[in-house]
Scaffold this active site. Structure first.
Site, PDB file in Angstrom:
ATOM      1  N   ARG A   1     -48.852  89.701  29.522  1.00  0.00           N
ATOM      2  CA  ARG A   1     -48.493  89.031  28.253  1.00  0.00           C
ATOM      3  C   ARG A   1     -46.997  88.708  28.199  1.00  0.00           C
ATOM      4  NH1 ARG A   1     -50.353  91.649  22.821  1.00  0.00           N
ATOM      5  NH2 ARG A   1     -49.601  93.538  23.831  1.00  0.00           N
TER       6      ARG A   1
ATOM      7  N   ARG B   1     -55.542 101.868  11.357  1.00  0.00           N
ATOM      8  CA  ARG B   1     -55.625 102.334  12.732  1.00  0.00           C
ATOM      9  C   ARG B   1     -55.870 103.840  12.785  1.00  0.00           C
ATOM     10  NH1 ARG B   1     -52.116  99.281  17.275  1.00  0.00           N
ATOM     11  NH2 ARG B   1     -52.210  97.523  15.905  1.00  0.00           N
TER      12      ARG B   1
ATOM     13  N   ARG C   1     -51.723 103.659  24.820  1.00  0.00           N
ATOM     14  CA  ARG C   1     -52.164 102.997  23.563  1.00  0.00           C
ATOM     15  C   ARG C   1     -53.685 102.922  23.504  1.00  0.00           C
ATOM     16  NH1 ARG C   1     -48.909  97.746  24.475  1.00  0.00           N
ATOM     17  NH2 ARG C   1     -50.217  96.853  22.842  1.00  0.00           N
TER      18      ARG C   1
ATOM     19  N   LYS D   1     -56.314  90.147  19.376  1.00  0.00           N
ATOM     20  CA  LYS D   1     -56.230  90.067  17.899  1.00  0.00           C
ATOM     21  C   LYS D   1     -55.197  89.026  17.476  1.00  0.00           C
ATOM     22  CE  LYS D   1     -55.175  94.480  17.500  1.00  0.00           C
ATOM     23  NZ  LYS D   1     -55.264  94.982  18.901  1.00  0.00           N
TER      24      LYS D   1
ATOM     25  N   ARG E   1     -43.003  92.499  25.920  1.00  0.00           N
ATOM     26  CA  ARG E   1     -42.872  93.595  24.948  1.00  0.00           C
ATOM     27  C   ARG E   1     -42.596  94.903  25.678  1.00  0.00           C
ATOM     28  NH1 ARG E   1     -47.791  93.149  20.691  1.00  0.00           N
ATOM     29  NH2 ARG E   1     -47.934  95.360  21.178  1.00  0.00           N
TER      30      ARG E   1
HETATM   31  P1  AP5 Z   1     -52.971  89.462  22.034  1.00  0.00           P
HETATM   32  O1  AP5 Z   1     -53.604  88.425  21.219  1.00  0.00           O
HETATM   33  O2  AP5 Z   1     -51.497  89.612  21.962  1.00  0.00           O
HETATM   34  O3  AP5 Z   1     -53.708  90.868  21.841  1.00  0.00           O
HETATM   35  P2  AP5 Z   1     -53.606  91.887  20.647  1.00  0.00           P
HETATM   36  O4  AP5 Z   1     -54.972  92.441  20.440  1.00  0.00           O
HETATM   37  O5  AP5 Z   1     -52.913  91.294  19.478  1.00  0.00           O
HETATM   38  O6  AP5 Z   1     -52.737  92.973  21.373  1.00  0.00           O
HETATM   39  P3  AP5 Z   1     -51.551  93.861  20.833  1.00  0.00           P
HETATM   40  O7  AP5 Z   1     -50.985  94.522  22.056  1.00  0.00           O
HETATM   41  O8  AP5 Z   1     -50.596  93.113  19.992  1.00  0.00           O
HETATM   42  O9  AP5 Z   1     -52.317  94.876  19.988  1.00  0.00           O
HETATM   43  P4  AP5 Z   1     -51.866  96.237  19.592  1.00  0.00           P
HETATM   44  O10 AP5 Z   1     -52.841  96.591  18.592  1.00  0.00           O
HETATM   45  O11 AP5 Z   1     -51.709  97.190  20.734  1.00  0.00           O
HETATM   46  O12 AP5 Z   1     -50.359  96.001  19.146  1.00  0.00           O
HETATM   47  P5  AP5 Z   1     -49.670  95.786  17.734  1.00  0.00           P
HETATM   48  O13 AP5 Z   1     -48.691  94.745  17.885  1.00  0.00           O
HETATM   49  O14 AP5 Z   1     -50.659  95.685  16.651  1.00  0.00           O
HETATM   50  O15 AP5 Z   1     -53.424  89.185  23.526  1.00  0.00           O
HETATM   51  C1  AP5 Z   1     -52.985  89.981  24.586  1.00  0.00           C
HETATM   52  C2  AP5 Z   1     -52.823  89.098  25.848  1.00  0.00           C
HETATM   53  O16 AP5 Z   1     -54.077  88.617  26.244  1.00  0.00           O
HETATM   54  C3  AP5 Z   1     -51.953  87.860  25.630  1.00  0.00           C
HETATM   55  O17 AP5 Z   1     -51.197  87.639  26.750  1.00  0.00           O
HETATM   56  C4  AP5 Z   1     -52.959  86.719  25.431  1.00  0.00           C
HETATM   57  O18 AP5 Z   1     -52.450  85.489  25.847  1.00  0.00           O
HETATM   58  C5  AP5 Z   1     -54.114  87.189  26.255  1.00  0.00           C
HETATM   59  N1  AP5 Z   1     -55.397  86.807  25.676  1.00  0.00           N
HETATM   60  C6  AP5 Z   1     -55.745  86.835  24.358  1.00  0.00           C
HETATM   61  N2  AP5 Z   1     -57.025  86.444  24.184  1.00  0.00           N
HETATM   62  C7  AP5 Z   1     -57.500  86.161  25.436  1.00  0.00           C
HETATM   63  C8  AP5 Z   1     -58.758  85.716  25.932  1.00  0.00           C
HETATM   64  N3  AP5 Z   1     -59.782  85.482  25.097  1.00  0.00           N
HETATM   65  N4  AP5 Z   1     -58.909  85.570  27.266  1.00  0.00           N
HETATM   66  C9  AP5 Z   1     -57.860  85.833  28.109  1.00  0.00           C
HETATM   67  N5  AP5 Z   1     -56.652  86.235  27.716  1.00  0.00           N
HETATM   68  C10 AP5 Z   1     -56.474  86.408  26.391  1.00  0.00           C
HETATM   69  O19 AP5 Z   1     -48.991  97.186  17.549  1.00  0.00           O
HETATM   70  C11 AP5 Z   1     -47.891  97.549  18.339  1.00  0.00           C
HETATM   71  C12 AP5 Z   1     -47.474  98.973  18.025  1.00  0.00           C
HETATM   72  O20 AP5 Z   1     -47.083  99.071  16.647  1.00  0.00           O
HETATM   73  C13 AP5 Z   1     -48.544 100.025  18.178  1.00  0.00           C
HETATM   74  O21 AP5 Z   1     -48.624 100.515  19.503  1.00  0.00           O
HETATM   75  C14 AP5 Z   1     -48.047 101.121  17.213  1.00  0.00           C
HETATM   76  O22 AP5 Z   1     -47.017 101.874  17.767  1.00  0.00           O
HETATM   77  C15 AP5 Z   1     -47.494 100.305  16.078  1.00  0.00           C
HETATM   78  N6  AP5 Z   1     -48.508 100.067  15.033  1.00  0.00           N
HETATM   79  C16 AP5 Z   1     -49.073  98.883  14.721  1.00  0.00           C
HETATM   80  N7  AP5 Z   1     -49.969  99.028  13.712  1.00  0.00           N
HETATM   81  C17 AP5 Z   1     -49.981 100.330  13.404  1.00  0.00           C
HETATM   82  C18 AP5 Z   1     -50.695 101.102  12.459  1.00  0.00           C
HETATM   83  N8  AP5 Z   1     -51.604 100.555  11.630  1.00  0.00           N
HETATM   84  N9  AP5 Z   1     -50.465 102.436  12.399  1.00  0.00           N
HETATM   85  C19 AP5 Z   1     -49.575 103.008  13.203  1.00  0.00           C
HETATM   86  N10 AP5 Z   1     -48.838 102.338  14.127  1.00  0.00           N
HETATM   87  C20 AP5 Z   1     -49.040 101.010  14.234  1.00  0.00           C
END
Ligand code: AP5
Length: 594
Positions: free
Chosen positions: A199, A164, A239, A88, A228
């Site tokens: 990552r 979410r 997660r 994402k 992270r």
């Molecule tokens: P990346 O692009 O970073 O993936 P992502 O989907 O953004 O992953 P996140 O871990 O950030 O998502 P998340 O939803 O768990 O975390 P968030 O920060 O929102 O890519 C991942 C890796 O893959 C990278 O190394 C990249 O280089 C590689 N990659 C990307 N695309 C690729 C491809 N096509 N091919 C190969 N490699 C690739 O949330 C974090 C925490 O915050 C949550 O756990 C929760 O505690 C809290 N939180 C966030 N939002 C909420 C909410 N709405 N409600 C409650 N708690 C929340």
């Protein structure tokens, strides 16, 4: 619950609030923002290039009395969802670069709170570190605040990681926040885990790397990369589990705008698909807006100068109307009809209500109606068309045979009229009745003289049979009266009434002219309503000048036929509320126009 002191400062500086210099590269557990670089990229790009960035642009096109305001394209509203590490953040980076949307990542916002050590951050930290969801009320307040800011409204938004949970989706619904598209990135579980564990983030630029898939460009960057705290295999699995538990409810909330994307491909390939989807939405939206503008511009050609319309002739209450006045209206009707037919319309309706053509008035003249019909028919025959002029026949049998009073003798008058060249009547102009059988192959078009229901008899079925037989050939109704009339017993007209009335509405107004009077009077004339296809409805006020002469002044124009209230409002110049309260004086309009 701790109070949510979500000051705007938290949001306005959600990324910049964490000074990058305070982030030690050597601290791998440090919470990170992945966005500062995006801000810089965007502002640079704006200075150096053009791209498909939608933004609101107001165009004011002033016409006689009306003003058009429209935005060229509404900004995009995008949600991106998917399991942890589905890509994402990576896609958001690319989308923001290309489309200039405001990226709202709940993960980023929360990490900013944590790193700033705010109350919210302190509360969120333990949930995030364990891989659980942060309580809904915290995240909902954050997102609602961020969405309400001007930049998100102006440039559009890209919501990443929200909603979410079902409660979060409901909160958006309550706020009436709906995306144009819901992108769902799909990646197999084992790949997700590998992506998360590998990552790495650059605390200086906020860029996302992967030790294998997307390694850093230099050793310098490599050395400062951090991981992270929630990117361990164990936490990723937790997660992922939480994501799966919630995803069903969220997906069902947006199924109508959801597009699934295979995100187990190189990020460039995924973005190619994403960008095509977003561009298509923008393109469709722009085409729609441009069409709307063009329609309005066309309709706004109502300016008397552009239209060569010399204005409404005066002395309309002097009966009989002078030959000039009659010719004036015949020409106006003819030009509107020609324009409408040229535009491909085939079901046309002319409503002209000058006193001599208004059967409600005792100065009604059947000759004027016939003259109008002849002027139209002969003009089309000049173009080589074969025109059938139709008057409905009697609508009963034997002693019950009868027809609407207004049409009595009409057919005979048409036969006796002077059609110019001896051979015109019978060759280019033919006379007929209304019905399916009246349509001959050689007929190019049909002019129907004041078709109307008689008490207890409905003309619409015959009319429908005729238009079915006519196919795409133009059928022009002159002053039709297609409202159902009750039979003397009151039962004749109820069956199929709705369908009949619906059918009556399939004819497009190509010309409307109606004089407006004060309540309960037919003198003096108060104003007039005119519409000549494809222009706007024009509302005129009759003004008596000092020298005793009169003139008609446009006081308002409308793209649709104005309601009596709109007309009252335009004449009274009162506020809408006031005009609603106004009594009898203007009331006559309602009865005339409804
Ligand atoms: P990346 O692009 O970073 O993936 P992502 O989907 O953004 O992953 P996140 O871990 O950030 O998502 P998340 O939803 O768990 O975390 P968030 O920060 O929102 O890519 C991942 C890796 O893959 C990278 O190394 C990249 O280089 C590689 N990659 C990307 N695309 C690729 C491809 N096509 N091919 C190969 N490699 C690739 O949330 C974090 C925490 O915050 C949550 O756990 C929760 O505690 C809290 N939180 C966030 N939002 C909420 C909410 N709405 N409600 C409650 N708690 C929340």
């Amino acid at each position: 619950m701790a109070s949510l002191s979500l000051s705007s400062a938290h949001f306005s500086s959600s990324r910049s609030s964490v000074s990058t210099s305070s982030l030690s590269p050597s601290s791998p557990s440090l919470p990170l923002l992945r966005s500062p670089i995006r801000h810089r990229h965007r502002s640079l790009r704006r200075l150096t290039s053009f791209s498909v960035v939608p933004h609101r642009t107001s165009h004011s096109l002033s016409t006689c009395n009306s003003q058009i305001r429209c935005s060229v394209a509404e900004p995009l509203k995008v949600m991106i969802s998917g399991a942890p590490a589905s890509g994402k953040g990576t896609q958001c980076e690319l989308i923001v670069q290309k489309f200039g949307l405001v990226h709202i990542s709940t993960g980023d916002l929360l990490r900013a709170e944590v790193s700033s050590g705010t109350d919210i951050g302190k509360r969120a930290k333990e949930f995030m570190n364990s891989g659980s969801l942060v309580p809904d009320e915290i995240v909902i307040a954050m997102v609602a605040g961020r969405l309400s800011r001007e930049d998100a409204k102006e440039r559009g938004w890209l919501l990443d990681g929200f909603p979410r949970s079902f409660a979060q989706a409901q909160s958006l619904e309550k706020l009436n926040v709906k995306p144009d598209i819901f992108l769902l990135l799909e990646v197999p579980d084992e790949i997700l885990i590998e992506r998360c564990v590998g990552r790495r983030l650059d605390p200086v630029t906020g860029k996302i790397y992967h030790i294998k898939n997307y390694p850093p460009e230099s050793d310098e960057i490599k050395e400062r990369l951090v991981q992270r705290p929630d990117d361990t295999e164990e936490k990723v699995k937790a997660r992922l589990q939480i994501y799966k538990e919630n995803s069903e409810a969220i997906i069902s909330a947006y199924s109508d705008v959801m597009v699934k994307i295979d995100a187990n491909r190189p990020k460039e390939a995924v973005f190619e698909e994403t960008q095509t989807l977003l561009s298509q939405i923008l393109l469709k939206r722009m085409i729609k807006t441009v069409m709307l503008i063009m329609k309005q511009v066309l309709a706004d050609k109502a300016s008397p100068v552009q239209d060569k319309w010399r204005g409404i002739p005066t002395k309309l209450n002097n009966i009989p109307h002078s030959r000039d006045i009659r010719a004036y209206f015949y020409e106006d009707v003819l030009q509107a009809t020609i324009r409408s037919i040229k535009d491909g319309n085939s079901r046309l309706r002319v409503d002209i209500n000058i006193p001599e053509l208004n059967p409600e008035m005792d100065v009604y003249r059947i000759g004027t109606l016939m003259e109008l019909v002849r002027a139209l028919a002969l003009s089309f025959t000049d173009d080589g068309k074969r025109v059938k002029v139709c008057v409905q026949g009697s609508m009963g049998e034997g002693a019950l045979a009868g027809m609407p009073l207004q049409l009595a003798g009409t057919r005979k008058i048409l036969e006796y009229m002077d059609w110019g060249d001896d051979e015109t009547l019978g060759t280019f102009v033919k006379l007929g009745a209304i019905g399916g059988k009246e349509v001959d192959e050689e007929d190019d078009m049909f002019i129907l003289v004041a078709p109307q229901n008689a008490v207890g008899n409905c003309i619409i079925d015959d009319l429908q049979a005729m238009t079915n037989a006519a196919g795409k050939r133009p059928v022009i109704l002159i002053n039709p009266r297609l409202k159902d009339l009750p039979a003397s017993s009151g039962i004749m007209q109820t069956m199929g009434r709705e369908q009949r009335l619906e059918y009556a509405l399939t004819f497009d107004n190509c010309y409307v002219f109606r004089l407006l009077y004060y309540l309960g009077t037919q003198y003096p004339i108060m104003g007039a309503l005119r519409m000549a296809y494809p222009y706007r409805y024009e509302l005129y006020k009759r003004v008596t000048e000092e020298n005793g002469k009169e003139k008609y002044v446009v006081i308002s124009t409308y793209s649709e036929r104005p309601t009596p209230e709109q007309i009252n409002h335009a004449f009274s110049g009162k506020s809408r509320e006031q005009s609603k309260k106004s009594s009898g004086f203007w009331g006559f309009l309602s009865s005339v126009l409804s």
